[in-house]
Enzyme design. Structure first.
Site, short mmCIF file in Angstrom:
data_model
loop_
_atom_site.label_atom_id
_atom_site.label_comp_id
_atom_site.label_asym_id
_atom_site.label_seq_id
_atom_site.Cartn_x
_atom_site.Cartn_y
_atom_site.Cartn_z
N HIS A 61 7.97 -4.35 -4.16
CA HIS A 61 7.38 -3.90 -2.68
C HIS A 61 6.22 -3.64 -2.59
CE1 HIS A 61 8.61 -0.04 -3.96
NE2 HIS A 61 7.71 0.41 -2.70
N ASP A 65 1.89 2.67 -5.72
CA ASP A 65 2.11 2.87 -7.11
C ASP A 65 3.26 1.71 -7.50
OD1 ASP A 65 4.20 3.43 -4.73
OD2 ASP A 65 5.24 4.80 -6.39
#
Length: 304
Positions: A61, A65
């Site tokens: 996604h 991060d």
């Protein structure tokens, strides 16, 4: 060689000892980079890894991060003039973010980067290592988990070949054609189970977590929170270490790797303790730059 190299094991906020996400799976000739977060290129340098062998990149996604390291990786692939195509798998709903990251800055783009968006209730592609399947997860934006399945094969049994007088070039003929005279391949071989791997990040509990994990040899799974913060985990679409352990137990996982730890916890052994209460198999607490081997292949089985 089949191993996972942990390049980063933090969640949203990196720490002095944990970089943002990054996981490189070496599966014979198929090398897959999962979720390159910020700093992945430098972590690969510390781990002694080059970008040249990478065949595909899988993005679960488009949170930073898990994806802010993608521009540097793609630019390095171009700089090193990697000659083979490199596929990038990512949620199709995040096309806008992929386009931004693909050309985040100016550079000489001379690599064959193949955009391969994933969408729908199940998305699968064939690789040299087996079938790579992406399934949607439950998070705050479109997110997919990935699973790699090596197909089952046949292993010849020397004693069975000798009993039927099959040797030399005839063995190759039998393997290619599946039959040699009255002898079939099945009669002189046993089924060799394929190995499997699953990668599950940033999700609350849902059916597809269990589908991805079912029977895998190595499960890499987020365990952002501890049970004391289970309410927060559920609210933001994350798992606790205890939930990750329960998934491994219910899914028959052989080896469990916990990662994606919130910076709010200072003692990683607490994650191990919570997961161990649910799962009595092998558990690894991710540390940056560690190498985790895929468990040895299950024994070949004799049919019927």
């Amino acid at each position: 060689m089949r191993e996972l190299v942990v390049l980063g094991s933090a969640s949203q906020v990196p720490t002095r000892h944990r970089n943002h996400n990054g996981y490189l799976l070496r599966w014979d000739d198929e090398v897959i980079l999962f979720d390159p977060g910020e700093g992945t290129q430098r972590q690969m340098l510390f781990a002694g890894l080059a970008v040249t062998p990478i065949r595909r990149v899988c993005i679960t996604h488009f949170h930073g991060d898990h994806s802010l390291g993608l521009p540097g990786i793609l630019q390095r692939i171009s700089l090193d003039k990697v000659t083979h195509p490199v596929a990038v798998h990512y949620p199709a709903a995040g096309q806008e973010f992929y386009d931004r990251l693909r050309h985040a800055t100016s550079y000489w783009d001379n690599a064959d980067i193949v955009a391969s968006p994933v969408e729908g209730a199940s998305h699968a592609v064939e690789t040299s290592a087996g079938r790579l399947t992406a399934l949607p997860l439950w998070h705050s934006l479109p997110t997919y988990g990935y699973r790699l399945d090596e197909p089952n094969a046949r292993r010849l049994v020397p004693e069975l070949l000798a009993a039927r007088g099959i040797a030399g070039p005839a063995v190759g003929t039998l393997q290619r054609e599946g039959r040699l005279g009255d002898v079939t391949l099945d009669e002189v071989s046993v089924e060799r189970p394929g190995q499997s791997f699953a990668f599950v990040m940033d999700t609350g509990l849902c059916d597809n977590v269990f589908r991805l994990a079912e029977g895998v040899d190595l499960l890499v799974i987020e365990s952002t929170f501890l049970t004391e913060d289970a309410e927060m985990a559920a609210m933001v679409g994350h798992l606790t270490a205890a939930q990750a352990g329960a998934v491994a137990r219910e899914s028959g996982v052989r080896k469990l790797l916990l990662t994606h730890f919130s910076q709010r916890y200072t003692d990683p052994l607490r994650f191990l303790e919570e997961a161990r209460a649910e799962f009595d198999g092998e558990i690894v607490i991710a540390e940056d730059l560690m190498r985790v081997t895929v468990p040895a292949r299950r024994p070949a089985t004799v049919e019927g």
